[in-house]
Design an enzyme around this catalytic site. Structure first.
Site, PDB file in Angstrom:
ATOM      1  N   HIS A 143      -8.192   3.508   8.019  1.00  0.00           N
ATOM      2  CA  HIS A 143      -7.019   4.385   7.981  1.00  0.00           C
ATOM      3  C   HIS A 143      -6.852   5.098   9.326  1.00  0.00           C
ATOM      4  O   HIS A 143      -5.986   5.965   9.467  1.00  0.00           O
ATOM      5  CB  HIS A 143      -7.174   5.444   6.884  1.00  0.00           C
ATOM      6  CG  HIS A 143      -6.974   4.929   5.488  1.00  0.00           C
ATOM      7  ND1 HIS A 143      -6.030   3.981   5.161  1.00  0.00           N
ATOM      8  CD2 HIS A 143      -7.599   5.257   4.316  1.00  0.00           C
ATOM      9  CE1 HIS A 143      -6.079   3.737   3.852  1.00  0.00           C
ATOM     10  NE2 HIS A 143      -7.014   4.499   3.325  1.00  0.00           N
ATOM     11  N   GLY A 311       2.147  -0.062  -8.788  1.00  0.00           N
ATOM     12  CA  GLY A 311       2.318  -1.125  -7.813  1.00  0.00           C
ATOM     13  C   GLY A 311       3.744  -1.626  -7.705  1.00  0.00           C
ATOM     14  O   GLY A 311       3.976  -2.820  -7.504  1.00  0.00           O
TER      15      GLY A 311
END
Length: 349
Positions: A143, A311
């Site tokens: 990240h 999702g």
């Protein structure tokens, strides 16, 4: 992070990563972090600003560590993203693509392990648990913003597959995930406060727009090294982008594989419907590593199903007001001016 429902591989380890357990090194990083801006916010942990981005103390310690020590393999592939922008899905897809030649359909680790266990973060798991680096599968994740990546990565031949997403869906997913981490704290930090923090860039790995722009600009300069994906495109044209990913990573599908339906099998294996229905992802527990002390690593337990909410594209409509959505869209438009980047943003509330 480590799932208690599964035993880890016994991969070869990169001994250069063992520095994270050295208390002198940890203390050095803590001293740096003690001198940089700090904010108390709504994201479970205090956030610290370093090199223009915000993160927890533990995450920043890991980032500082890998800047000094991480050495990528020549054929390394790195999954890049911010939180809640499609990381779990992208990890599963890249892992399935890379390992398909030597992993059977019925024995694929994705059937019994959380994707985050299969593809470790360099600034988290590999710092505190270097044995999790599997040299036989040169695939890791991060990240870390592009401008803060280790020079060893920037100057190497390794490839980065980065994914971004409509900021409205990122915020909503982050909001729900944050409360799965600490459900008792919901009343103390209302949605409006979290939304304001997100708009100001005060989020883990934020500002969100600066994060994706760093990778976007790098992908324009080095398209052979960075593949920039949009979550919405991956959802709408999955076959096309999975084949493009495989080609980019150096694991292209042969015509024979395509005729045998290998591409579709990988898509089906990594689909939200399939992964979210697996026992390990429904009932397993993941231990999020959140800090290091002299006696070991502090962890926070979280159910694996926290990584499988919906999702879908456009779920922000179920939480944000039209005014909130408009504000985020306006910020996005302003941030991306002159970059050449457009996001697949849904605007109808």
């Amino acid at each position: 992070m480590e799932s208690t429902s599964q035993k880890n591989h016994d991969p070869k380890s990169n001994e250069k990563e063992e520095h994270r357990s050295d208390q002198k090194t940890v203390n050095k990083f803590k001293e740096i972090i003690s001198k940089i801006p700090k904010k108390q916010g709504v994201w479970v942990f205090d956030l610290y600003q370093y090199e223009g981005f915000w993160g927890s103390a533990f995450w920043l310690e890991g980032m500082l560590s890998v800047q000094d020590y991480f050495k990528p393999q020549p054929n390394q592939v790195i999954v890049g993203s911010t939180l809640k922008s499609g990381t779990t899905w992208l990890k599963a897809l890249t892992f399935a693509i890379m390992t398909r030649s030597h992993v059977g359909e019925s024995t694929n680790p994705l059937l019994t392990r959380l994707p985050h266990d299969c593809v470790p973060f360099i600034e988290v798991e590999l710092c505190s648990s270097p044995q999790k680096l599997n040299l036989e599968v040169p695939l890791v994740a991060t990240h870390i913003p592009y401008t803060s990546l280790p020079k060893s990565i920037i100057n190497s031949s390794c490839k980065i597959v980065y994914i971004c997403r409509d900021p409205k869906d990122v915020f909503v997913s982050l909001w729900h995930f944050r409360h799965k981490m600490n459900p008792k704290d919901m009343e103390d930090h209302p949605l409006e406060d979290a939304f304001e923090c997100f708009c100001q860039g005060l989020t883990p790995c934020g500002p969100y727009w600066d994060h994706l722009l760093g990778y976007w600009r790098a992908s324009l300069e080095s398209p052979e090294k960075i593949l920039f994906l949009k979550y919405e495109n991956l959802k709408n044209e999955t076959t096309y982008w999975v084949k493009k990913m495989a080609q980019f990573m150096g694991y292209p599908f042969s015509l024979e594989e395509e005729h045998r339906g290998v591409v579709q099998k990988i898509i089906d294996l990594c689909s939200f419907e399939n992964l979210s229905s697996l026992k390990v992802n429904k009932s397993g527990i993941v231990r999020l590593e959140i800090g290091i002390t002299q006696v070991g690593v502090n962890t926070l337990e979280l159910k694996n199903n926290a990584f499988f909410r919906k999702g879908m594209v456009g779920d922000w409509k179920n939480l944000l007001t039209p005014e909130m959505a408009m504000r985020l869209d306006q910020i996005t438009e302003q941030k991306l001016i002159g970059s050449g980047l457009t996001l697949n943003i849904s605007t109808n509330a």
